[in-house]
Write a protein that holds these residues in place. Structure first.
Motif, PDB file in Angstrom:
ATOM      1  N   UNK A   1       0.828  -1.206   0.000  1.00 12.29           N
ATOM      2  CA  UNK A   1       0.000   0.000   0.000  1.00 12.29           C
ATOM      3  C   UNK A   1       0.866   1.260   0.000  1.00 12.29           C
ATOM      4  N   UNK A   2       1.963   1.227   0.756  1.00 13.21           N
ATOM      5  CA  UNK A   2       2.890   2.370   0.762  1.00 13.21           C
ATOM      6  C   UNK A   2       3.508   2.560  -0.622  1.00 13.21           C
ATOM      7  N   UNK A   3       3.862   1.458  -1.276  1.00  9.55           N
ATOM      8  CA  UNK A   3       4.436   1.527  -2.626  1.00  9.55           C
ATOM      9  C   UNK A   3       3.461   2.158  -3.604  1.00  9.55           C
ATOM     10  N   UNK A   4       2.230   1.664  -3.599  1.00 11.35           N
ATOM     11  CA  UNK A   4       1.224   2.173  -4.536  1.00 11.35           C
ATOM     12  C   UNK A   4       0.905   3.632  -4.235  1.00 11.35           C
ATOM     13  N   UNK A   5       0.658   3.959  -2.969  1.00 13.30           N
ATOM     14  CA  UNK A   5       0.293   5.334  -2.604  1.00 13.30           C
ATOM     15  C   UNK A   5       1.439   6.300  -2.879  1.00 13.30           C
ATOM     16  N   UNK A   6       2.668   5.926  -2.495  1.00 17.93           N
ATOM     17  CA  UNK A   6       3.810   6.812  -2.696  1.00 17.93           C
ATOM     18  C   UNK A   6       4.067   7.099  -4.161  1.00 17.93           C
ATOM     19  N   UNK A   7       4.052   6.066  -4.990  1.00 12.84           N
ATOM     20  CA  UNK A   7       4.294   6.269  -6.416  1.00 12.84           C
ATOM     21  C   UNK A   7       3.128   6.984  -7.086  1.00 12.84           C
ATOM     22  N   UNK A   8       1.910   6.729  -6.602  1.00 13.31           N
ATOM     23  CA  UNK A   8       0.749   7.428  -7.153  1.00 13.31           C
ATOM     24  C   UNK A   8       0.820   8.924  -6.856  1.00 13.31           C
ATOM     25  N   UNK A   9       1.305   9.279  -5.664  1.00 17.11           N
ATOM     26  CA  UNK A   9       1.475  10.691  -5.324  1.00 17.11           C
ATOM     27  C   UNK A   9       2.500  11.358  -6.240  1.00 17.11           C
ATOM     28  N   UNK A  10       3.586  10.644  -6.548  1.00 20.25           N
ATOM     29  CA  UNK A  10       4.589  11.180  -7.469  1.00 20.25           C
ATOM     30  C   UNK A  10       3.963  11.446  -8.837  1.00 20.25           C
ATOM     31  N   UNK A  11       3.191  10.492  -9.340  1.00 21.61           N
ATOM     32  CA  UNK A  11       2.551  10.641 -10.653  1.00 21.61           C
ATOM     33  C   UNK A  11       1.586  11.822 -10.661  1.00 21.61           C
ATOM     34  N   UNK A  12       0.757  11.930  -9.621  1.00 18.77           N
ATOM     35  CA  UNK A  12      -0.230  13.013  -9.553  1.00 18.77           C
ATOM     36  C   UNK A  12       0.443  14.369  -9.393  1.00 18.77           C
ATOM     37  N   UNK A  13       1.506  14.423  -8.585  1.00 17.96           N
ATOM     38  CA  UNK A  13       2.221  15.690  -8.380  1.00 17.96           C
ATOM     39  C   UNK A  13       2.851  16.180  -9.673  1.00 17.96           C
TER      40      UNK A  13
ATOM     41  N   UNK B   1       5.959   2.115 -13.415  1.00 11.94           N
ATOM     42  CA  UNK B   1       6.607   0.803 -13.510  1.00 11.94           C
ATOM     43  C   UNK B   1       6.752   0.152 -12.139  1.00 11.94           C
ATOM     44  N   UNK B   2       7.076   0.956 -11.110  1.00  8.51           N
ATOM     45  CA  UNK B   2       7.230   0.414  -9.762  1.00  8.51           C
ATOM     46  C   UNK B   2       5.907  -0.151  -9.239  1.00  8.51           C
ATOM     47  N   UNK B   3       4.811   0.552  -9.512  1.00  9.31           N
ATOM     48  CA  UNK B   3       3.496   0.052  -9.105  1.00  9.31           C
ATOM     49  C   UNK B   3       3.201  -1.279  -9.797  1.00  9.31           C
ATOM     50  N   UNK B   4       3.480  -1.339 -11.084  1.00  5.80           N
ATOM     51  CA  UNK B   4       3.203  -2.557 -11.859  1.00  5.80           C
ATOM     52  C   UNK B   4       4.061  -3.732 -11.395  1.00  5.80           C
ATOM     53  N   UNK B   5       5.349  -3.478 -11.119  1.00  3.56           N
ATOM     54  CA  UNK B   5       6.238  -4.564 -10.693  1.00  3.56           C
ATOM     55  C   UNK B   5       5.803  -5.113  -9.340  1.00  3.56           C
ATOM     56  N   UNK B   6       5.451  -4.240  -8.412  1.00  6.07           N
ATOM     57  CA  UNK B   6       4.996  -4.689  -7.096  1.00  6.07           C
ATOM     58  C   UNK B   6       3.674  -5.446  -7.201  1.00  6.07           C
ATOM     59  N   UNK B   7       2.783  -4.969  -8.066  1.00 11.88           N
ATOM     60  CA  UNK B   7       1.478  -5.615  -8.235  1.00 11.88           C
ATOM     61  C   UNK B   7       1.621  -7.001  -8.855  1.00 11.88           C
TER      62      UNK B   7
END
Length: 312
Positions: free
Chosen positions: A36-48, A69-75
């Protein structure tokens, strides 16, 4: 001689995270939190990056792609592991295993490629600042993302198709928490010479070339920075590379750790844990590294949070 399965394997068995029932809930919560931290953190970067016009530059364009890519690899790896911990069923279907292998190959190779592209971006910004906008134009930025992606997808599909040609023995236990192409090849009863040649070739191309590109870029960067007359200019130049160097060290450092562990230890569990860390920890830490070390990124995240808070 083990019995052969000349058609297809029905299921593979992944390694158990732990044999201790008392740790099941703890480990499930731990890996769920990391995901969840991975998805939320990377999603914040994308949105910012997408919401702040000041961040619409090649550097942050590549950072956004790295976050996707980080979200996809973790998923690709963590959710299946969480299901296995929760159900205490370590099986993964033949189709599911090959699919996971394909996606892991794509996203792990693309991560390496993106890190090399980001190193080249820093090289152009520091060594050729007056020509930066001309060299790093939209066409080139799109090309260095899409061309490697196309080649990587073709390579992953080739590996997957070659696995379809293999027959497997009765022992189908994979000594990792997820399906990985080398470990699956080791389980085959049929001839795997071509598969192994393809693995070595792909590793040389998708691992060796990006590493060489990163090393070349930073040799040029260091050479250029050392010629700068002012200490302030040197500090500013190196500070723009600090976040990228930290991410590169984390990604390749954990990867090297996996290879060293598999070579010097007989403990498959230690190797499995390191392999999981390789596909979890860098992807979780990347947003923190860039947001904590980058002033522009901090500003973009602050604007995003304030804008979101004003809408609530």
């Amino acid at each position: 001689m083990e019995q052969r399965n000349e058609t297809r394997a029905s299921d593979f068995l992944l390694m158990k995270v732990t044999e201790d029932p008392e740790l099941w809930s703890f480990l499930f919560s731990l890996f769920l939190s990391m995901y969840l931290v991975t998805v939320l953190g990377n999603l914040l970067i994308i949105l910012a990056v997408s919401s702040d016009s000041h961040l619409h530059t090649p550097m942050y364009f590549f950072l956004s792609n790295l976050s996707v890519n980080d979200i996809c690899l973790s998923t690709t790896t963590i959710p299946k592991m969480l299901v296995n911990i929760q159900t205490q069923n370590q099986s993964i279907t033949y189709t599911g295993c090959l699919t996971q292998i394909c996606f892991v190959l794509v996203f792990a190779s693309l991560e390496s490629s993106l890190l090399a592209v980001m190193a080249y971006d820093r090289y152009v910004a520091i060594c050729h600042p007056l020509r930066y906008t001309v060299i790093m134009n939209r066409q080139l930025c799109g090309l260095v993302i899409l061309l490697p992606l196309f080649i990587i997808i073709m390579d992953a599909l080739l590996h997957t198709l070659m696995l379809l040609q293999l027959s497997f023995c009765t022992d189908l236990e994979i000594p990792l928490f997820f399906c990985e192409v080398v470990q699956v090849i080791k389980l085959a009863c049929s001839d795997t010479l071509i598969n192994n040649i393809l693995i070595y070739l792909a590793t040389s191309i998708f691992g060796g070339i990006p590493v060489c590109g990163i090393i070349f870029s930073y040799i040029q960067i260091v050479s250029s920075v050392l010629r700068m007359p002012s200490a302030g200019g040197k500090y500013k130049a190196f500070s723009t590379c600090g976040s990228h160097l930290s991410v590169v060290s984390l990604f390749y450092g954990t990867g090297i750790g996996v290879n060293i562990s598999s070579a010097v230890t007989n403990s498959s569990r230690n190797t499995a844990v390191l392999a999981m860390m390789y596909t979890v920890v860098p992807q979780m830490m990347n947003p923190f590294i860039y947001s904590l070390r980058n002033k522009d990124m901090k500003g973009g995240l602050r604007k995003l949070i304030l804008r979101t808070a004003s809408l609530l």
